[in-house]
Write an enzyme that holds these catalytic residues in place. Structure first.
Site, PDB file in Angstrom:
ATOM      1  CE  LYS A 196      49.053  38.924  28.970  1.00 36.92           C
ATOM      2  NZ  LYS A 196      50.300  38.510  28.289  1.00 36.92           N
ATOM      3  CG  HIS A 215      82.379  27.528  32.846  1.00 36.88           C
ATOM      4  ND1 HIS A 215      83.699  27.232  33.101  1.00 36.88           N
ATOM      5  CD2 HIS A 215      82.373  28.695  32.172  1.00 36.88           C
ATOM      6  CE1 HIS A 215      84.461  28.198  32.609  1.00 36.88           C
ATOM      7  NE2 HIS A 215      83.688  29.095  32.032  1.00 36.88           N
ATOM      8  CD1 TRP A 249      51.365  55.813  18.674  1.00 30.34           C
ATOM      9  CD2 TRP A 249      50.119  57.035  20.057  1.00 30.34           C
ATOM     10  NE1 TRP A 249      52.030  55.914  19.854  1.00 30.34           N
ATOM     11  CE2 TRP A 249      51.308  56.649  20.725  1.00 30.34           C
ATOM     12  CE3 TRP A 249      49.184  57.823  20.738  1.00 30.34           C
ATOM     13  CZ2 TRP A 249      51.559  57.031  22.042  1.00 30.34           C
ATOM     14  CZ3 TRP A 249      49.445  58.198  22.041  1.00 30.34           C
ATOM     15  CH2 TRP A 249      50.615  57.792  22.675  1.00 30.34           C
ATOM     16  CD  GLU A 286      60.567  36.350  26.484  1.00 36.00           C
ATOM     17  OE1 GLU A 286      60.843  36.214  27.691  1.00 36.00           O
ATOM     18  OE2 GLU A 286      59.393  36.403  26.074  1.00 36.00           O
TER      19      GLU A 286
HETATM   20  C1  G6P Z   1      53.225  36.058  34.468  1.00 38.20           C
HETATM   21  C2  G6P Z   1      53.084  35.773  32.986  1.00 38.20           C
HETATM   22  C3  G6P Z   1      54.372  36.127  32.256  1.00 38.20           C
HETATM   23  C4  G6P Z   1      54.767  37.539  32.555  1.00 38.20           C
HETATM   24  C5  G6P Z   1      54.916  37.774  34.054  1.00 38.20           C
HETATM   25  C6  G6P Z   1      55.127  39.240  34.381  1.00 38.20           C
HETATM   26  O1  G6P Z   1      54.070  35.125  35.043  1.00 38.20           O
HETATM   27  O2  G6P Z   1      52.766  34.418  32.777  1.00 38.20           O
HETATM   28  O3  G6P Z   1      54.163  35.986  30.860  1.00 38.20           O
HETATM   29  O4  G6P Z   1      55.959  37.854  31.892  1.00 38.20           O
HETATM   30  O5  G6P Z   1      53.725  37.376  34.710  1.00 38.20           O
HETATM   31  O6  G6P Z   1      53.951  39.928  34.059  1.00 38.20           O
HETATM   32  P1  G6P Z   1      53.874  41.493  33.948  1.00 38.20           P
HETATM   33  O7  G6P Z   1      52.405  41.771  33.734  1.00 38.20           O
HETATM   34  O8  G6P Z   1      54.360  42.064  35.253  1.00 38.20           O
HETATM   35  O9  G6P Z   1      54.725  41.904  32.813  1.00 38.20           O
END
Ligand code: G6P
Length: 613
Positions: free
Chosen positions: A608, A509, A74, A486
């Site tokens: 996921k 605050h 790549w 995050e």
């Molecule tokens: C779900 C997962 C998160 C993820 C979010 C957005 O809530 O549990 O880990 O960040 O979806 O997913 P995406 O596939 O749109 O990045």
């Protein structure tokens, strides 16, 4: 993304290598090649494009032998064409190399070697490695020692495999940092080498993993491992299960841990093909962005969910700072319903690992209805968010299995940085010097990420002290405010500990009322433009009896003297600091959850890919 397979033994090396490369095809690549020792000389076949093209080449012009190495490339330095495809030979034709990673100091090394009379046949950084090996072999050193000397010149993170027709009884493989693993597979009278286990699993389940700064001298009868300083290493032979899922996990307990560790490599792949370090320019062809179009953009709306939304927050800072284009950031589930005011030349940029998140897709549809240009940053090729966009950037992280997103967070951070530089360049918003500096900073990112990963044991020790907490506050500011969000999200997702990310300046605050001995505070305080403010935040938390876990730049004694625990970060250019700063936080959440015995890869109630609104 680069893959490596090597073989030495009684069988014909060619089909073994080609099959191994096939097993790594899922990683994505743009060219492929192999080198085999045939009748005492090295023969190479390589070309741009898919493995099928290489297989056709080998059918047209077969090659047979008992030692060989193959590679899927790549591109990082130099276009994806036949002359840049690996393997690369030296001037004598006696040595050949394949490589994963970025040689950070390749321009210096190329100049040095050119001055010694070396003629280069490719635009790659990899080629310097083979010439360095030849340099040392010509000084009457054997292949293993020559490779060791050569590798000691390289900066950055690497997986390297070499062999020589002068010593047909061995292959030498090495790993420096985290640009991908090197695994040696032990067979009966034959030995295999690969970047990833799936490539060799059909042949053996007895494997040896190289650690960083170790090299393996691989022969038919086995392997000898030493450090790059030359000290012998007593290695462990692992017996891996045939279960392909378990095999994929390799030496890691969970996919999340594996994916955290893959980041040095996925960041190499993220940069690959997009950055021209010699010109100091960025290429993102799938965005289909012309200078005229870039100049017309009045505003960019970034929209995403969860972790991708946090990446978007960093993107806002980067695009505004570097390209001076106003950016609005919306959580996708809000964007759609707030009737956003979008003008004709505005761009809506959706970020989504899966490319299938319902809220994000709905936001994109809303943007389409309002006449915006649609861009996306996605990991899954062919996903909906890629297909409906006018232009896209693909993340190049490979599949992410763990529900809690890790490598699909750091990759878009780098994508957004590259996008910001490209936009600025096309709009004439950067001096050449500034552009080159910003582009050049990218070169160090995979290695800096690797250095965070090397500190995993220290993070695990801090995790032990937080095992039984009920709450945790994460504070960050400026470009690292999203890092606080995050870090907190990672912790709550997989450990079920209540965690909040907060803009540090807002602490006074409200949240400061929460601080006592039972509320640990994670303070993200690298040497960035907000450092002093963050330092005073630590003092304030300490003054109220809080336990402070500080993320600080290596060598920062001021912070180590007041914080209870320090998670060290390598000195990183501040606009790229969210990439390194999040890694200890991912590891922290991971180890807390793993120590609590939780289902790290599939936390309760989460999915996921969330395909419902
Ligand atoms: C779900 C997962 C998160 C993820 C979010 C957005 O809530 O549990 O880990 O960040 O979806 O997913 P995406 O596939 O749109 O990045």
């Amino acid at each position: 993304m680069c893959g490596i397979v090597g073989y030495i033994g009684p069988q014909d090396a060619t089909p073994i290598i080609l099959n191994g490369l096939k097993r790594l095809e899922y990683r994505g690549y743009d060219s492929a090649g192999l080198a085999v020792l045939e009748n005492s000389h090295i023969e190479v076949r390589r070309d741009a494009g898919k493995l099928s093209r290489l297989i056709a080449l080998v059918e047209e012009s077969p090659l047979h032998g008992h030692v060989g190495i193959g590679h899927t490339r790549w591109a990082t330095h130099g276009e994806p064409n036949a002359r840049n495809a690996h393997p690369h030979m030296g001037m004598t034709g006696d040595v050949v190399v394949v490589h994963n990673g970025i040689v950070e100091n390749f321009l210096e090394l190329r100049e040095e070697l050119s001055a010694e009379g070396v003629v280069f046949n490719s635009d790659t950084d990899t080629e310097v490695i083979v010439h360095l090996v030849e340099r040392y072999m010509s000084r009457e050193t054997g292949l293993a020692e020559a490779t060791r000397s050569a590798l000691n010149h390289l900066r950055g993170a690497h997986g390297v495999v070499v062999f020589s027709s002068r010593e047909p009884d061995k292959i030498v493989a090495a790993r420096i940092g985290n640009a991908g693993g090197v695994v040696v597979g032990l067979g009966e009278g034959e030995t295999f080498v690969a970047s990833d286990m799936p490539a060799i699993l059909e042949h053996t389940r007895r494997v040896v993993f190289l650690e960083s700064r170790q090299m393996a001298v691989v022969t038919r009868s086995g392997v000898e491992v030493k450090t790059l300083d030359g000290a012998p290493v007593a290695y462990e032979v692992h017996n891996v299960a045939w279960d392909p899922i378990a095999a994929e996990k390799g030496a890691y307990r969970h996919f999340m841990q594996k994916e955290i560790h893959e980041q040095a490599r996925s960041l190499t792949d993220t940069i690959g093909g997009r950055v021209d370090f010699e010109d100091g320019r960025i290429r993102l062809p799938e965005l289909k962005l012309t200078p005229e179009r870039a100049q017309r953009i009045q505003k960019i709306f970034i929209t995403a969910c969860g972790t991708a939304g946090h990446a978007g927050m960093v993107g806002k800072v980067l695009i505004e700072r570097i390209a001076r284009i106003p950016v609005e950031l919306d959580i996708a589930s809000e964007f759609r319903y707030r009737d956003p005011i979008i003008a004709k030349d505005d761009v809506v940029l959706a970020i989504s690992q899966s490319g299938e998140t319902a809220d994000t897709l709905a936001a994109m549809e809303e943007a389409r209805r309002k006449g915006a240009t649609l861009w996306s940053i996605v990991n899954v090729i062919g996903s909906q968010a890629m297909r409906i966009a006018d232009g896209y950037i693909s993340m190049q992280t490979g599949p992410e299995i763990g529900v809690a997103s890790t490598k699909a967070y750091t990759a878009p951070l780098v994508d957004l940085y590259m996008l910001a530089v490209l936009l600025a360049d096309l709009r004439g918003a950067l001096s050449e010097r500034e552009r080159r500096r910003l582009v050049n900073d990218l070169r160090r990112v995979p290695d800096l990420a690797g250095r965070c990963l090397d500190r995993e044991a220290e993070v695990e020790n801090v995790a032990r002290t937080l095992l039984n907490v009920s709450h945790c506050l994460y504070l960050g500011r400026g470009i690292n405010m999203p890092t606080a969000y995050e870090g907190a999200l990672k912790l709550k997702e997989i450990s079920y500990i209540h965690a909040e990310g907060y803009p540090a300046g807002e602490m006074k605050h409200g949240p400061i009322a929460l601080i006592d001995r039972d509320m640990p505070v994670v303070v993200i305080a690298p040497k960035d433009p907000w450092y002093e403010k963050m330092f005073s935040q630590i003092e304030q938390a300490k003054a109220r009896g809080g336990t402070v876990i500080a993320l600080a730049t290596e060598g920062d004694e001021m912070i180590s003297s007041i914080a209870d625990h320090v998670l060290w970060l390598p000195d990183t250019p501040w606009m790229l600091s969210p990439v390194t700063a999040v890694i200890p936080l991912q590891l922290l959440a991971y180890h807390i959850a793993a120590l609590r015995g939780l289902d790290v890869d599939q936390p309760r109630n989460l999915a996921k890919s969330v395909t419902v609104e």
